[in-house]
Design a protein around this motif. Structure first.
Motif, short mmCIF file in Angstrom:
data_model
loop_
_atom_site.label_atom_id
_atom_site.label_comp_id
_atom_site.label_asym_id
_atom_site.label_seq_id
_atom_site.Cartn_x
_atom_site.Cartn_y
_atom_site.Cartn_z
N GLU A 39 57.14 80.29 -11.04
CA GLU A 39 58.49 80.11 -10.62
C GLU A 39 58.56 78.63 -10.36
OE1 GLU A 39 60.40 81.48 -6.35
OE2 GLU A 39 58.80 82.55 -6.95
N ILE A 40 60.01 78.35 -10.40
CA ILE A 40 60.31 77.13 -10.23
C ILE A 40 60.59 76.96 -8.36
CG2 ILE A 40 62.36 75.29 -10.28
CD1 ILE A 40 62.99 76.66 -13.07
N THR A 41 59.81 75.81 -7.91
CA THR A 41 59.61 75.62 -6.63
C THR A 41 60.98 74.57 -6.28
OG1 THR A 41 57.93 74.13 -6.57
CG2 THR A 41 57.39 76.24 -6.37
N PHE A 67 65.21 64.28 -13.37
CA PHE A 67 64.88 65.36 -12.37
C PHE A 67 63.71 65.51 -12.01
CE2 PHE A 67 68.39 66.81 -15.24
CZ PHE A 67 69.34 67.15 -14.35
N ALA A 68 63.38 65.75 -10.70
CA ALA A 68 61.93 66.01 -10.21
C ALA A 68 61.96 67.57 -10.23
CB ALA A 68 62.10 65.48 -8.62
N VAL A 69 61.13 67.82 -10.82
CA VAL A 69 60.60 69.38 -11.27
C VAL A 69 59.30 69.91 -10.44
CG1 VAL A 69 60.11 71.03 -13.00
CG2 VAL A 69 61.72 69.16 -13.27
N GLY A 70 59.26 70.97 -9.92
CA GLY A 70 58.28 71.50 -9.46
C GLY A 70 57.93 73.05 -9.83
N ILE A 71 56.92 73.38 -10.35
CA ILE A 71 56.63 74.87 -10.76
C ILE A 71 55.35 75.28 -10.17
CG2 ILE A 71 56.35 76.21 -12.96
CD1 ILE A 71 58.29 74.60 -14.45
N GLY A 95 63.59 79.48 -7.81
CA GLY A 95 63.58 80.82 -7.83
C GLY A 95 63.55 81.55 -9.11
N GLN A 96 64.26 80.64 -10.31
CA GLN A 96 64.14 81.29 -11.34
C GLN A 96 62.56 80.92 -12.08
OE1 GLN A 96 67.27 78.93 -13.10
NE2 GLN A 96 68.48 80.68 -13.36
N CYS A 97 62.19 81.57 -13.19
CA CYS A 97 60.89 81.29 -13.75
C CYS A 97 61.11 80.55 -14.95
CB CYS A 97 60.17 82.54 -14.22
SG CYS A 97 59.66 83.18 -12.47
N ARG A 123 61.39 77.53 -21.73
CA ARG A 123 61.98 78.98 -21.64
C ARG A 123 62.34 78.90 -20.23
NH1 ARG A 123 60.38 84.94 -21.69
NH2 ARG A 123 58.66 84.21 -20.84
N LEU A 124 63.58 79.24 -19.78
CA LEU A 124 64.31 79.80 -18.48
C LEU A 124 64.47 81.05 -18.57
CD1 LEU A 124 64.85 78.28 -15.97
CD2 LEU A 124 67.05 77.81 -16.80
#
Length: 129
Positions: A39-41, A67-71, A95-97, A123-124
């Motif tokens: 899940e994308i945090t 972008f700053a990304v957290g999963i 909230g998306q995976c 993949r989203l």
């Protein structure tokens, strides 16, 4: 004649070893990348305080699309973070995976050891309930 043959074999082996070492060094981040599914945090556009004036034929600085990304890894619960210049993150929401590939900094960059500089969105999708 035998000495020349041994020299050529040694030279060939050294060239092959050198090519392998060069390939590993040049592609370290791809070879040792980490695939994360979860899940994308957080996914935040990094705002750059710069006014841009662009024309159709000019190259727009890639930093504008940072972008700053957290999963959160669904298997371990660990949250992986990275910066990314992959424009696909613009459509991702918290909230998306996602399935993403995280690219690590090479170990010879000591001040950035064990961190990631790139997150490639593979993949989203909506998280299963």
């Amino acid at each position: 004649m035998a000495a020349i043959s041994k020299f050529l074999k040694l030279l060939l082996v050294l060239v092959i070893i050198g090519a392998i070492i060069w390939a590993v060094i040049d592609n370290y981040s791809v070879i040792f990348s980490k695939k994360v599914t979860g899940e994308i945090t957080a996914v935040e556009r990094v705002e750059i305080p710069v006014a841009l004036i662009s024309r159709a034929e000019s190259n727009i600085n890639e930093k504008v699309f940072s972008f700053a990304v957290g999963i959160k890894d669904q298997k371990t619960g660990e949250i992986y973070t990275a910066s990314s210049e992959d424009r696909q993150w613009a459509v991702a929401q918290k909230g998306q995976c996602a399935d993403a590939v995280f690219l690590p900094y090479p170990p010879w960059q000591l001040n950035k050891k064990d961190t990631y500089f790139g997150a490639r969105l593979v993949r989203l999708y909506e998280c299963p309930k």
